[in-house]
Design an enzyme around this catalytic site. Structure first.
Site, short mmCIF file in Angstrom:
data_model
loop_
_atom_site.label_atom_id
_atom_site.label_comp_id
_atom_site.label_asym_id
_atom_site.label_seq_id
_atom_site.Cartn_x
_atom_site.Cartn_y
_atom_site.Cartn_z
N SER A 142 0.84 -1.19 0.00
CA SER A 142 0.00 0.00 0.00
C SER A 142 0.89 1.24 0.00
O SER A 142 2.02 1.22 0.52
CB SER A 142 -0.91 0.03 1.23
OG SER A 142 -1.59 1.26 1.34
N TYR A 155 -2.13 -0.39 10.34
CA TYR A 155 -2.18 -0.74 8.92
C TYR A 155 -0.91 -0.29 8.21
O TYR A 155 -0.30 -1.06 7.45
CB TYR A 155 -3.41 -0.10 8.28
CG TYR A 155 -3.57 -0.39 6.81
CD1 TYR A 155 -3.92 -1.66 6.37
CD2 TYR A 155 -3.35 0.60 5.85
CE1 TYR A 155 -4.07 -1.94 5.02
CE2 TYR A 155 -3.49 0.34 4.50
CZ TYR A 155 -3.84 -0.94 4.08
OH TYR A 155 -3.98 -1.21 2.75
#
Length: 263
Positions: A142, A155
């Site tokens: 990501s 995250y």
């Protein structure tokens, strides 16, 4: 139409929705035989039905990436069905939200178990078969690996670990014939915002990510497939993602200041 993966066997974890589903369809269009795994059998069956309707072959295999026996069994089922594995896309993941001071050890264990350990074990169980075909491994990271945001520390940390793992595998696999591509998407349509901190899907949850920056999953998948086909080391997806990564690499202080200003 290009068929760069004609008759090759592609395994996609988290293949029942979002980016995973879009990747399944994109590889199917390229001529691949696509095996999708995930926890929701009905979603996997829907993807296989869509692949077959489009003239591609699909295989649905229920599998939780936090279970080594299930990963081992999934690879074996793919090999039993098709005799080979050419591409593995380690895509399964979710987001634990919350400020670091509010997250419990259990929250962290869940986040890292899926996004880091589950991804590492996916690679571990896929690699023996990929070595046989001199295949391709792809890890879905990501842009959050580069650009942190308040409320998403767990995250971001998990995706930073994916980035590091991708770099390490790139080195460890050198000379083996197996490539490792780490893919860092920006904002892409998916169900990630509708999955809570316990990994439970809630279709009523509102996705608060900026709509004006959101890419369609199908568009992102095409870019990802091109990167995997070219055996690139790293692929950053979406224009804002490319800009964010560039700023974080060369102007980290400015990136943090901008993030703080617009949070």
């Amino acid at each position: 139409m290009s068929r760069r993966f004609a008759d090759q066997v592609v395994w996609i974890t988290g293949g029942g929705s979002g980016i995973g589903r879009a990747l399944a369809m994109a590889f199917g269009q390229e001529g691949a035989i696509v095996a999708v795994t995930g926890r929701r059998q009905e979603r996997l069956d829907e993807v296989v039905a869509a692949l077959e309707a489009a003239g591609a072959q699909g295989l649905a295999v229920p599998c939780d990436v936090t279970s080594e026996p299930q990963l081992d069994a999934a690879v074996q089922q793919i090999l039993d069905a098709h005799g080979r594995l050419d591409v593995c896309i380690a895509n399964a993941g979710f987001s634990v939200a919350g400020r670091i001071e509010a997250l419990s050890a259990e929250d962290w264990h869940r986040q890292l178990s899926v996004n880091v350990v589950g991804l590492a074990m996916t690679a571990r169980y896929a690699l023996p078969a990929l070595r046989e075909t001199r295949g391709r491994l792809a890890l879905i990271g990501s842009v959050a690996a580069y650009v942190s945001g308040p409320g998403f520390g767990a995250y971001s940390a998990s995706k930073a670990a994916v980035r590091s793992m991708g770099d390490t595998l790139y080195l460890e696999l050198a000379g083996s014939g197996v490539s490792c591509t780490t893919i860092h998407p920006g904002f892409v349509e998916s169900e990630i915002a509708q999955v809570d901190n316990h990994g439970r899907f809630n279709p009523e949850a509102v996705d608060k990510r900026p709509r004006q920056l959101m890419w369609k999953a199908e568009d992102a998948a095409r870019v990802m497939v091109r990167g995997v086909a070219a055996r690139r080391r790293e692929v950053v997806v979406t224009g804002h993602g490319v800009l964010g990564v560039w700023l974080a690499r060369f102007f980290p202080g400015l990136t943090l200041a901008l993030t703080r200003r617009f949070q």
